[in-house]
Design a protein around this motif. Structure first.
Motif, mmCIF file in Angstrom:
data_model
loop_
_atom_site.group_PDB
_atom_site.id
_atom_site.type_symbol
_atom_site.label_atom_id
_atom_site.label_comp_id
_atom_site.label_asym_id
_atom_site.label_seq_id
_atom_site.Cartn_x
_atom_site.Cartn_y
_atom_site.Cartn_z
ATOM 1 N N ASP A 128 0.854 -1.178 0.000
ATOM 2 C CA ASP A 128 0.000 0.000 0.000
ATOM 3 C C ASP A 128 0.902 1.244 0.000
ATOM 4 O O ASP A 128 1.727 1.412 0.892
ATOM 5 C CB ASP A 128 -0.868 -0.059 1.268
ATOM 6 C CG ASP A 128 -1.531 1.269 1.622
ATOM 7 O OD1 ASP A 128 -1.508 2.203 0.808
ATOM 8 O OD2 ASP A 128 -2.069 1.348 2.738
ATOM 9 N N ILE A 189 -5.175 -3.340 -2.409
ATOM 10 C CA ILE A 189 -3.939 -2.621 -2.068
ATOM 11 C C ILE A 189 -4.141 -1.123 -2.339
ATOM 12 O O ILE A 189 -3.826 -0.266 -1.503
ATOM 13 C CB ILE A 189 -2.748 -3.147 -2.903
ATOM 14 C CG1 ILE A 189 -2.304 -4.528 -2.417
ATOM 15 C CG2 ILE A 189 -1.582 -2.154 -2.877
ATOM 16 C CD1 ILE A 189 -1.470 -4.524 -1.167
ATOM 17 N N GLN A 192 -6.330 0.532 0.084
ATOM 18 C CA GLN A 192 -5.758 0.478 1.428
ATOM 19 C C GLN A 192 -6.564 -0.409 2.378
ATOM 20 O O GLN A 192 -6.625 -0.180 3.580
ATOM 21 C CB GLN A 192 -5.622 1.892 2.010
ATOM 22 C CG GLN A 192 -4.722 2.798 1.170
ATOM 23 C CD GLN A 192 -4.509 4.175 1.785
ATOM 24 O OE1 GLN A 192 -5.382 4.715 2.447
ATOM 25 N NE2 GLN A 192 -3.320 4.732 1.572
ATOM 26 N N SER A 195 -2.511 -4.424 3.491
ATOM 27 C CA SER A 195 -1.239 -3.696 3.577
ATOM 28 C C SER A 195 -0.247 -4.072 2.494
ATOM 29 O O SER A 195 0.492 -3.212 1.990
ATOM 30 C CB SER A 195 -0.590 -3.939 4.947
ATOM 31 O OG SER A 195 -1.473 -3.688 5.999
ATOM 32 N N ALA A 213 0.429 1.663 -6.355
ATOM 33 C CA ALA A 213 0.962 0.600 -5.512
ATOM 34 C C ALA A 213 2.480 0.692 -5.610
ATOM 35 O O ALA A 213 3.008 1.248 -6.582
ATOM 36 C CB ALA A 213 0.467 -0.766 -5.973
#
Length: 318
Positions: A128, A189, A192, A195, A213
Motif C-alpha cells: 500500500d 492494495i 488500502q 497492507s 501501488a
C-alpha cells in the motif's frame, strides 16, 4: 484369435497416427485456472493468439477459477486425451497444491502429459503506497511496532508461501487474507484495505508505474531484468527463499506423443519470436522454453521442493 487382435491393434495404431498427423482439425480449448487479468491468463492470451495462427486453428481460453487452480486442473485432467482440451498450469497447480490442499481431485504427475514450459514470473513484495515505508527494512520495523495490525493478501500458493515465509524470516506478526484472484488483491492494495501482497507483476504493472501501488522488493535472488530498479529481499535485509512462478502447457494423460511433440514445437516457435518475447516482458514474464521430458522432470523436482518449503514455512494443508 491372436491374428485378429494383432490386426485390430495395427488398425488402431494407424488410426491414431493419422489423427495425430492431421492435428489439429478442430478448435482447441485451453483451460486457464486463474482469473482474467492474472499473470497466467495474460501469458496464455499472448502465446495462444500466435500459436493459433501457426497451427491454423481457433484456440479459446476457458477461465476455470477456484481452489488455487485445482478446479481448472481437475477439469483438464478429466478431459479426453485428444489434444483438444489443454491446461495452462504452473507452480500452484502442479507443484504447490499437493503440499497445500488436503484433498485435490487430480495427480499433477500421473494425470497429465507435460508439453512445455513457457517461462517464469519473478515475484515481488507490493505494498500500500500509503504505508510510511521506503524499503523492506522500514516495513519490518513498522510491522514489529504494530504486531498483528498489518495484513498480506494472497490469491495463490506462491503468495501464501511468500507471506508466511516473510513472517517467519523477519520475525513479524502480519495477518493473512485470502482472495479469489490477484486483480482483487491489487484493487484492495490501492484502496488500502490490505497492507501488502506477494505476486507476479502482471496484474499490477500499470498500478505500480502510476504510483498507486509500490513494489519494494523481488523475492528472486537477482533483480528482475524488466524491473532492475527494484532490489531483492536479501538487499532489503531479509534472507529469503527463491520464489518465482513458472507457467507451462499440459495435456491429459495418454494424449498421443505425436500431438504433444507438435504442440511443444509450436510453443517453442512462438516463444522464439522477438515480438512475443517483448510482449511477455512487458507484463514481467521471462520466456524460457523447455520441452516435454525436461519439463516433466522440472515439475517433479518442484513438487519435492514445495513439500520441503511449506514445512519450513509452517503452512498446514487446508
Amino acid at each position: 484369435m491372436r491374428v485378429l487382435w494383432l490386426t485390430i491393434a495395427l488398425l488402431l495404431s494407424q488410426l491414431n497416427g493419422a489423427g495425430a498427423e492431421n492435428y489439429p482439425s478442430q478448435r482447441i480449448t485451453v483451460i486457464a485456472p486463474f482469473a482474467p487479468g492474472s499473470g497466467t491468463d495474460g501469458v496464455a492470451r499472448i502465446v495462444f493468439q500466435r500459436l493459433s495462427e501457426l497451427l491454423k486453428t481457433t484456440i479459446i481460453i476457458d477461465n476455470r477459477v477456484g481452489a488455487n487452480g485445482a478446479l481448472g486442473a481437475t477439469v483438464a485432467a478429466r478431459s479426453a486425451p485428444d489434444g483438444y482440451t489443454l491446461l495452462v498450469g504452473g507452480t500452484s497447480t502442479h507443484a504447490a497444491n499437493p503440499s497445500l490442499l488436503k484433498s485435490i481431485q487430480y495427480d499433477p504427475i500421473a494425470d497429465f502429459a507435460p508439453i512445455s514450459q513457457f517461462g517464469l514470473f519473478p515475484y515481488f513484495l507490493i505494498v500500500d503506497p500509503g504505508l510510511p515505508v521506503k524499503n523492506v527494512t522500514d516495513l519490518v520495523a513498522l510491522a514489529k511496532s504494530k504486531p498483528g495490525t498489518l495484513t498480506f493478501g494472497y490469491a495463490n500458493a506462491l503468495g501464501q508461501l511468500s507471506g508466511e515465509a516473510f513472517k517467519r524470516r523477519a520475525g513479524i506478526d502480519i495477518a493473512a487474507v485470502p482472495y479469489r484472484n490477484s486483480p482483487q488483491v491489487v484493487t484492495d492494495i490501492i484502496a488500502q484495505r490490505v497492507s501488502m501482497t506477494f505476486m507476479d507483476m502482471a496484474p499490477a504493472v500499470s498500478q505500480v508505474e502510476a504510483g498507486q501501488a509500490r513494489a519494494l522488493a523481488t523475492t528472486n535472488p537477482d533483480r528482475a531484468s524488466r524491473f532492475p530498479e527494484i532490489p531483492t529481499m536479501k538487499e532489503g535485509g531479509v534472507a529469503f527463499i527463491n520464489i518465482s512462478a513458472w507457467t507451462g502447457l499440459f495435456a491429459p494423460k495418454d494424449t498421443p506423443p505425436e500431438i504433444v511433440a507438435k504442440l511443444a514445437e509450436g510453443v517453442r516457435e512462438v516463444l522464439a519470436e522477438s515480438e512475443i518475447r517483448s510482449r511477455l516482458a512487458d507484463i514481467g514474464f521471462e520466456a524460457q522454453w523447455i520441452g516435454p521430458v525436461e519439463f516433466g522432470k522440472h515439475v517433479k523436482d518442484d513438487m519435492e521442493l514445495w513439500a520441503t518449503t511449506t514445512r519450513e514455512a509452517g503452512i498446514e494443508r487446508q
